[in-house]
Design a protein around this motif. Sequence first.
Motif, mmCIF file in Angstrom:
data_model
loop_
_atom_site.group_PDB
_atom_site.id
_atom_site.type_symbol
_atom_site.label_atom_id
_atom_site.label_comp_id
_atom_site.label_asym_id
_atom_site.label_seq_id
_atom_site.Cartn_x
_atom_site.Cartn_y
_atom_site.Cartn_z
ATOM 1 N N ASP A 129 70.797 59.029 55.016
ATOM 2 C CA ASP A 129 69.924 59.960 54.310
ATOM 3 C C ASP A 129 68.801 59.193 53.604
ATOM 4 O OD1 ASP A 129 69.370 62.726 53.271
ATOM 5 O OD2 ASP A 129 69.749 61.707 51.361
ATOM 6 N N GLY A 130 69.153 58.100 52.936
ATOM 7 C CA GLY A 130 68.145 57.289 52.251
ATOM 8 C C GLY A 130 67.142 56.679 53.210
ATOM 9 N N VAL A 131 67.615 56.214 54.363
ATOM 10 C CA VAL A 131 66.709 55.669 55.380
ATOM 11 C C VAL A 131 65.747 56.754 55.841
ATOM 12 C CG1 VAL A 131 66.567 54.776 57.739
ATOM 13 C CG2 VAL A 131 68.265 53.843 56.158
ATOM 14 N N GLY A 132 66.290 57.929 56.130
ATOM 15 C CA GLY A 132 65.460 59.043 56.590
ATOM 16 C C GLY A 132 64.401 59.459 55.586
ATOM 17 N N LYS A 133 64.704 59.293 54.299
ATOM 18 C CA LYS A 133 63.756 59.648 53.242
ATOM 19 C C LYS A 133 62.812 58.502 52.887
ATOM 20 C CE LYS A 133 66.756 63.087 51.122
ATOM 21 N NZ LYS A 133 67.669 63.377 49.992
ATOM 22 N N GLY A 134 62.950 57.378 53.569
ATOM 23 C CA GLY A 134 62.060 56.248 53.332
ATOM 24 C C GLY A 134 62.394 55.425 52.096
ATOM 25 N N GLU A 135 63.610 55.596 51.551
ATOM 26 C CA GLU A 135 63.969 54.915 50.309
ATOM 27 C C GLU A 135 64.087 53.407 50.460
ATOM 28 O OE1 GLU A 135 67.480 56.940 48.941
ATOM 29 O OE2 GLU A 135 66.378 58.802 48.615
ATOM 30 N N PHE A 136 64.169 52.906 51.685
ATOM 31 C CA PHE A 136 64.289 51.466 51.907
ATOM 32 C C PHE A 136 63.054 50.886 52.599
ATOM 33 C CE2 PHE A 136 68.545 53.373 51.981
ATOM 34 C CZ PHE A 136 69.120 52.705 50.905
ATOM 35 N N SER A 137 62.023 51.674 52.720
ATOM 36 C CA SER A 137 60.814 51.232 53.416
ATOM 37 C C SER A 137 60.186 50.000 52.775
ATOM 38 C CB SER A 137 59.783 52.359 53.470
ATOM 39 O OG SER A 137 60.283 53.432 54.237
ATOM 40 N N ASN A 138 60.361 49.827 51.487
ATOM 41 C CA ASN A 138 59.789 48.647 50.814
ATOM 42 C C ASN A 138 60.454 47.366 51.266
ATOM 43 O OD1 ASN A 138 62.189 49.479 49.476
ATOM 44 N ND2 ASN A 138 61.647 48.252 47.697
ATOM 45 N N MET A 139 61.598 47.436 51.914
ATOM 46 C CA MET A 139 62.295 46.240 52.389
ATOM 47 C C MET A 139 61.802 45.784 53.753
ATOM 48 S SD MET A 139 66.154 46.897 51.210
ATOM 49 C CE MET A 139 66.565 47.155 49.512
ATOM 50 N N ALA A 140 61.076 46.615 54.454
ATOM 51 C CA ALA A 140 60.559 46.286 55.791
ATOM 52 C C ALA A 140 59.156 45.713 55.663
ATOM 53 C CB ALA A 140 60.559 47.527 56.678
ATOM 54 N N VAL A 141 59.060 44.579 55.024
ATOM 55 C CA VAL A 141 57.760 43.951 54.776
ATOM 56 C C VAL A 141 57.541 42.826 55.752
ATOM 57 C CG1 VAL A 141 56.339 42.797 53.061
ATOM 58 C CG2 VAL A 141 57.924 44.567 52.371
#
Length: 78
Positions: free
Chosen positions: A66-78
Amino acid sequence: MGKWENGMAADQIAGARWQKARASDAKNDCIEVARLSENEYAVRNSRFPDGPALIYTKDEFDAFIDGVGKGEFSNMAV
């Protein structure tokens, strides 16, 4: 949890059907997931398929997805 333990060797999880994302590159830089039971999932590093696996309940896994789908970890894909 069932008969599986966090950190156990992934190759000791009999019958696991590991699934890797199609986005994995030629070096196998990805994680793999296996559903172990109705309420348990395992995650392993695809570069080390016999290495340790982390075991999660369905609720834990669902919360992460659910968190991945909501973009909650997008800051880690740098």
